[in-house]
Scaffold this motif. Structure first.
Motif, PDB file in Angstrom:
ATOM      1  N   ASP A 142      -0.370   0.094 -12.330  1.00  0.00           N
ATOM      2  CA  ASP A 142      -0.485  -1.361 -12.393  1.00  0.00           C
ATOM      3  C   ASP A 142      -1.811  -1.735 -11.730  1.00  0.00           C
ATOM      4  N   PRO A 143      -2.857  -1.973 -12.527  1.00  0.00           N
ATOM      5  CA  PRO A 143      -4.172  -2.222 -11.945  1.00  0.00           C
ATOM      6  C   PRO A 143      -4.217  -3.450 -11.040  1.00  0.00           C
ATOM      7  N   ASP A 144      -3.474  -4.492 -11.359  1.00  0.00           N
ATOM      8  CA  ASP A 144      -3.492  -5.684 -10.512  1.00  0.00           C
ATOM      9  C   ASP A 144      -2.841  -5.410  -9.156  1.00  0.00           C
ATOM     10  N   ALA A 145      -1.750  -4.669  -9.151  1.00  0.00           N
ATOM     11  CA  ALA A 145      -1.103  -4.303  -7.887  1.00  0.00           C
ATOM     12  C   ALA A 145      -2.001  -3.369  -7.078  1.00  0.00           C
ATOM     13  N   ALA A 146      -2.677  -2.442  -7.762  1.00  0.00           N
ATOM     14  CA  ALA A 146      -3.604  -1.534  -7.076  1.00  0.00           C
ATOM     15  C   ALA A 146      -4.741  -2.324  -6.426  1.00  0.00           C
ATOM     16  N   LEU A 147      -5.302  -3.292  -7.160  1.00  0.00           N
ATOM     17  CA  LEU A 147      -6.362  -4.132  -6.591  1.00  0.00           C
ATOM     18  C   LEU A 147      -5.866  -4.908  -5.382  1.00  0.00           C
ATOM     19  N   ALA A 148      -4.672  -5.483  -5.478  1.00  0.00           N
ATOM     20  CA  ALA A 148      -4.123  -6.235  -4.352  1.00  0.00           C
ATOM     21  C   ALA A 148      -3.992  -5.352  -3.116  1.00  0.00           C
ATOM     22  N   PHE A 149      -3.588  -4.099  -3.298  1.00  0.00           N
ATOM     23  CA  PHE A 149      -3.421  -3.195  -2.162  1.00  0.00           C
ATOM     24  C   PHE A 149      -4.769  -2.734  -1.603  1.00  0.00           C
ATOM     25  N   TYR A 150      -5.612  -2.162  -2.445  1.00  0.00           N
ATOM     26  CA  TYR A 150      -6.854  -1.559  -1.948  1.00  0.00           C
ATOM     27  C   TYR A 150      -7.915  -2.607  -1.575  1.00  0.00           C
ATOM     28  N   ARG A 151      -8.010  -3.668  -2.323  1.00  0.00           N
ATOM     29  CA  ARG A 151      -9.000  -4.708  -2.031  1.00  0.00           C
ATOM     30  C   ARG A 151      -8.477  -5.689  -0.987  1.00  0.00           C
ATOM     31  N   ASP A 152      -7.309  -6.279  -1.249  1.00  0.00           N
ATOM     32  CA  ASP A 152      -6.829  -7.364  -0.402  1.00  0.00           C
ATOM     33  C   ASP A 152      -6.170  -6.881   0.887  1.00  0.00           C
ATOM     34  N   THR A 153      -5.399  -5.818   0.827  1.00  0.00           N
ATOM     35  CA  THR A 153      -4.712  -5.333   2.027  1.00  0.00           C
ATOM     36  C   THR A 153      -5.611  -4.410   2.856  1.00  0.00           C
ATOM     37  N   ASP A 172       1.174   3.332  -1.705  1.00  0.00           N
ATOM     38  CA  ASP A 172       0.523   2.258  -2.455  1.00  0.00           C
ATOM     39  C   ASP A 172       1.455   1.839  -3.595  1.00  0.00           C
ATOM     40  N   PRO A 173       1.106   0.811  -4.356  1.00  0.00           N
ATOM     41  CA  PRO A 173       2.027   0.331  -5.394  1.00  0.00           C
ATOM     42  C   PRO A 173       2.402   1.377  -6.441  1.00  0.00           C
ATOM     43  N   ALA A 174       1.587   2.394  -6.653  1.00  0.00           N
ATOM     44  CA  ALA A 174       1.905   3.450  -7.624  1.00  0.00           C
ATOM     45  C   ALA A 174       2.749   4.562  -7.010  1.00  0.00           C
ATOM     46  N   GLY A 175       2.992   4.503  -5.705  1.00  0.00           N
ATOM     47  CA  GLY A 175       3.773   5.542  -5.037  1.00  0.00           C
ATOM     48  C   GLY A 175       2.941   6.599  -4.344  1.00  0.00           C
TER      49      GLY A 175
END
Length: 136
Positions: free
Chosen positions: A14-25, A124-127
């Protein structure tokens, strides 16, 4: 010989969830965002380390992977046993607080390990397992 680590690869589903984790968190910058045939490859990295990146890629897109292998990879990702990365920080407690505030899936709170490091772990969101050691 002068060799450095340039990129490491982790799958995402899920690219949007990955961005939220790595960029925003985690606070990484986005260095590249490439779409191709409905898939996205994201390159992120620490703002103060422009030569080191993580490429977040769709799982099992290598043409040499069989359908059975692809299913196994997706199953392992779902269980959180396929990929991991080890990061480091000078402020483990502050980083862990930021991870918790970002609703990261906590695997281990900051802990002094018997092998001489203090670290924590989240998924991360992908596990993917993300371990973070405290620099001393």
């Amino acid at each position: 010989m002068d060799i450095t680590i340039h990129s490491s690869f982790l799958p995402h589903d899920d690219p949007d969830a990955a961005l939220a984790f790595y960029r925003d968190t985690l606070g990484f910058e986005v260095r590249n965002d490439v779409g191709y045939h409905g898939m996205r490859w994201l390159t992120v990295g620490p703002t103060d380390q422009p030569g080191t990146s993580i490429v977040l890629h769709p799982p099992a897109v290598d043409p040499g992977i069989t359908d059975d292998e692809r299913r196994t990879i997706v199953e392992m990702m779902a269980k959180g046993t396929y990929a991991s990365i080890l990061l480091a920080t000078k402020d483990l407690d502050g980083t862990f607080e930021r991870l918790q505030a970002g609703d990261a899936d906590v695997v281990q709170e900051p802990t002094e390990q018997p092998y001489g490091v203090r670290d924590c772990a989240v998924r991360d969101p992908a596990g993917n397992l993300v371990r973070i050691q405290e620099l001393r």
